[in-house]
Design a protein around this motif. Structure first.
Motif, PDB file in Angstrom:
ATOM      1  N   PHE A  98      15.292   3.267   4.081  1.00 58.08           N
ATOM      2  CA  PHE A  98      16.628   2.943   3.565  1.00 58.08           C
ATOM      3  C   PHE A  98      16.603   2.811   2.047  1.00 58.08           C
ATOM      4  CE2 PHE A  98      20.068   0.100   2.385  1.00 58.08           C
ATOM      5  CZ  PHE A  98      21.140   0.591   3.126  1.00 58.08           C
ATOM      6  N   ILE A  99      15.625   2.085   1.534  1.00 58.29           N
ATOM      7  CA  ILE A  99      15.519   1.895   0.080  1.00 58.29           C
ATOM      8  C   ILE A  99      15.260   3.230  -0.626  1.00 58.29           C
ATOM      9  CG2 ILE A  99      14.116   0.861  -1.755  1.00 58.29           C
ATOM     10  CD1 ILE A  99      13.644  -1.515   0.123  1.00 58.29           C
ATOM     11  N   SER A 100      14.374   4.038  -0.050  1.00 59.24           N
ATOM     12  CA  SER A 100      14.017   5.320  -0.675  1.00 59.24           C
ATOM     13  C   SER A 100      15.220   6.247  -0.756  1.00 59.24           C
ATOM     14  CB  SER A 100      12.893   5.983   0.119  1.00 59.24           C
ATOM     15  OG  SER A 100      11.752   5.168   0.158  1.00 59.24           O
ATOM     16  N   ILE A 101      15.966   6.360   0.342  1.00 57.16           N
ATOM     17  CA  ILE A 101      17.124   7.256   0.360  1.00 57.16           C
ATOM     18  C   ILE A 101      18.247   6.710  -0.519  1.00 57.16           C
ATOM     19  CG2 ILE A 101      18.955   8.184   1.839  1.00 57.16           C
ATOM     20  CD1 ILE A 101      16.857   8.498   4.043  1.00 57.16           C
ATOM     21  N   ALA A 224       8.747  10.659  -3.085  1.00 58.96           N
ATOM     22  CA  ALA A 224       7.763   9.934  -3.891  1.00 58.96           C
ATOM     23  C   ALA A 224       7.922   8.429  -3.720  1.00 58.96           C
ATOM     24  CB  ALA A 224       7.915  10.318  -5.362  1.00 58.96           C
ATOM     25  N   LEU A 225       9.154   7.963  -3.708  1.00 59.00           N
ATOM     26  CA  LEU A 225       9.421   6.538  -3.540  1.00 59.00           C
ATOM     27  C   LEU A 225       9.013   6.073  -2.146  1.00 59.00           C
ATOM     28  CD1 LEU A 225      10.564   3.963  -4.765  1.00 59.00           C
ATOM     29  CD2 LEU A 225      12.857   4.704  -4.056  1.00 59.00           C
ATOM     30  N   PHE A 226       9.343   6.865  -1.136  1.00 60.75           N
ATOM     31  CA  PHE A 226       8.999   6.507   0.246  1.00 60.75           C
ATOM     32  C   PHE A 226       7.486   6.431   0.427  1.00 60.75           C
ATOM     33  CE2 PHE A 226       8.142   7.862   4.685  1.00 60.75           C
ATOM     34  CZ  PHE A 226       8.708   6.778   5.336  1.00 60.75           C
ATOM     35  N   LEU A 227       6.781   7.411  -0.085  1.00 62.36           N
ATOM     36  CA  LEU A 227       5.324   7.439   0.050  1.00 62.36           C
ATOM     37  C   LEU A 227       4.669   6.264  -0.688  1.00 62.36           C
ATOM     38  CD1 LEU A 227       4.727  11.267  -0.383  1.00 62.36           C
ATOM     39  CD2 LEU A 227       4.393   9.933   1.712  1.00 62.36           C
ATOM     40  N   THR A 228       5.307   5.815  -1.760  1.00 61.94           N
ATOM     41  CA  THR A 228       4.790   4.656  -2.494  1.00 61.94           C
ATOM     42  C   THR A 228       5.059   3.359  -1.733  1.00 61.94           C
ATOM     43  OG1 THR A 228       5.151   5.775  -4.614  1.00 61.94           O
ATOM     44  CG2 THR A 228       4.926   3.371  -4.663  1.00 61.94           C
ATOM     45  N   LEU A 229       6.271   3.234  -1.180  1.00 61.12           N
ATOM     46  CA  LEU A 229       6.660   1.996  -0.501  1.00 61.12           C
ATOM     47  C   LEU A 229       5.896   1.757   0.803  1.00 61.12           C
ATOM     48  CD1 LEU A 229      10.547   2.033  -0.977  1.00 61.12           C
ATOM     49  CD2 LEU A 229       8.892   0.571  -2.139  1.00 61.12           C
ATOM     50  N   ILE A 230       5.514   2.830   1.486  1.00 59.99           N
ATOM     51  CA  ILE A 230       4.880   2.656   2.803  1.00 59.99           C
ATOM     52  C   ILE A 230       3.376   2.466   2.713  1.00 59.99           C
ATOM     53  CG2 ILE A 230       6.680   4.000   3.950  1.00 59.99           C
ATOM     54  CD1 ILE A 230       4.691   6.316   4.149  1.00 59.99           C
ATOM     55  N   LYS A 231       2.804   2.500   1.510  1.00 61.73           N
ATOM     56  CA  LYS A 231       1.348   2.429   1.381  1.00 61.73           C
ATOM     57  C   LYS A 231       0.763   1.195   2.072  1.00 61.73           C
ATOM     58  CE  LYS A 231      -2.440   2.271  -1.968  1.00 61.73           C
ATOM     59  NZ  LYS A 231      -2.823   2.293  -3.394  1.00 61.73           N
ATOM     60  N   ASN A 232       1.281   0.021   1.721  1.00 61.73           N
ATOM     61  CA  ASN A 232       0.742  -1.208   2.294  1.00 61.73           C
ATOM     62  C   ASN A 232       0.998  -1.305   3.793  1.00 61.73           C
ATOM     63  OD1 ASN A 232      -0.208  -2.053  -0.210  1.00 61.73           O
ATOM     64  ND2 ASN A 232       1.692  -3.142  -0.703  1.00 61.73           N
ATOM     65  N   LYS A 233       2.171  -0.832   4.219  1.00 59.96           N
ATOM     66  CA  LYS A 233       2.499  -0.880   5.642  1.00 59.96           C
ATOM     67  C   LYS A 233       1.574   0.026   6.442  1.00 59.96           C
ATOM     68  CE  LYS A 233       5.539  -2.797   7.140  1.00 59.96           C
ATOM     69  NZ  LYS A 233       5.660  -4.148   7.748  1.00 59.96           N
ATOM     70  N   LEU A 234       1.297   1.210   5.929  1.00 58.19           N
ATOM     71  CA  LEU A 234       0.388   2.122   6.624  1.00 58.19           C
ATOM     72  C   LEU A 234      -1.026   1.562   6.649  1.00 58.19           C
ATOM     73  CD1 LEU A 234       1.524   5.643   5.343  1.00 58.19           C
ATOM     74  CD2 LEU A 234       1.925   4.627   7.582  1.00 58.19           C
ATOM     75  N   ALA A 235      -1.434   0.906   5.565  1.00 57.29           N
ATOM     76  CA  ALA A 235      -2.762   0.314   5.525  1.00 57.29           C
ATOM     77  C   ALA A 235      -2.893  -0.780   6.571  1.00 57.29           C
ATOM     78  CB  ALA A 235      -3.045  -0.262   4.141  1.00 57.29           C
ATOM     79  N   THR A 236      -1.838  -1.570   6.741  1.00 57.51           N
ATOM     80  CA  THR A 236      -1.840  -2.635   7.751  1.00 57.51           C
ATOM     81  C   THR A 236      -1.943  -2.076   9.152  1.00 57.51           C
ATOM     82  OG1 THR A 236      -0.495  -4.031   6.306  1.00 57.51           O
ATOM     83  CG2 THR A 236      -0.574  -4.617   8.642  1.00 57.51           C
ATOM     84  N   ILE A 237      -1.175  -1.003   9.417  1.00 56.47           N
ATOM     85  CA  ILE A 237      -1.165  -0.375  10.736  1.00 56.47           C
ATOM     86  C   ILE A 237      -2.528   0.247  11.028  1.00 56.47           C
ATOM     87  CG2 ILE A 237      -0.161   1.488  12.114  1.00 56.47           C
ATOM     88  CD1 ILE A 237       2.467   0.959  10.624  1.00 56.47           C
TER      89      ILE A 237
END
Length: 244
Positions: A98-101, A224-237
């Motif tokens: 949502f934030i990225s779009i 670019a924004l989406f890939l930056t924002l999900i970094k920590n979430k993907l690391a947690t998963i």
């Protein structure tokens, strides 16, 4: 060159579904999911007929509040649909989508409408809503491609930085192909619509150049924004999945 656009009778419009039916038969014969295709076609038909009546009301209302509500619905829906192909639960990444779009598409939309077209008023619905539809749909596809690709690359064992580069490049493939093909292979929607409505091709070209720059910018910023924002979430998963 000022001819009124030809109105398509419903009886003629029905003929457009003949090739659609033929493809559905092929899908059925090849034992693919034809029911999903039929559902998609029915949904397309329902949504377009519905939005036709809604836009007629919106264009006549001249209300900034209503236009703003429409933009919010566009962003909320595209943010959800963008995550459809990921194996990660959509609600996990929805806020990032949502934030990225919103930012990636919204900033570009604001720049185009207020500094290039200089809309008066700023929410002029017959310009703002169609352009917003292009921007947010394009941003949605970029998020979907980037998300699917980075998930696949991380599952292959690549580092986040390596996966991000591949995912970002993948998200730009459709719009980059369009940049190569426009005017040579295809005449895109806005340009075609303007020409059909009687606008000079030289004027239509200016609008299409604006649209292509708008789509490229929104695609790049959003992914670019989406890939930056999900970094920590993907690391947690990933950490959770690797724990015994």
């Amino acid at each position: 060159m000022k001819e009124s656009i030809q109105i398509i009778p419903f009886s003629n419009l029905a003929l457009a579904f003949i090739p659609v039916a033929a493809v559905i038969i092929i899908i059925w014969k090849w034992q693919l999911n034809y029911k999903n295709t039929i559902y998609a076609i029915c949904r397309m038909l329902t949504q377009l007929l519905f939005i036709g009546y809604i836009l007629t009301y919106i264009f006549a209302s001249d209300s900034a509040l209503i236009v703003g509500l429409v933009l919010f619905v566009m962003i909320a829906a595209s943010s959800w649909i963008a995550l459809r192909t990921l194996s990660i639960p959509r609600q996990t990444l929805y806020l990032m989508s949502f934030i990225s779009i919103t930012l990636g598409g919204g900033i570009i939309l604001f720049f185009i409408t207020q500094f290039i077209l200089i809309l008066q008023p700023w929410y002029l619905p017959n310009y703002l809503i169609p352009l917003a539809g292009m921007v947010f749909a394009n941003a949605m596809n970029s998020v979907s491609l980037a998300g699917e690709r980075i998930e696949a690359e991380l599952n292959r064992g690549l580092s986040y930085e390596e996966a991000r580069i591949i995912a970002f490049k993948t998200s730009l493939i459709p719009i980059t192909n369009s940049l190569f093909a426009v005017g040579l292979v295809s005449l895109p929607g806005m340009m075609t619509g303007q020409i059909l409505s009687g606008v000079s091709p030289l004027i239509a070209v200016r609008y299409q150049i604006m649209v292509m720059c708008m789509l490229f910018g929104s695609s790049g910023f959003t992914s670019a924004l989406f890939l930056t924002l999900i970094k920590n979430k993907l690391a947690t998963i990933t950490d959770t999945d690797t724990k015994p």
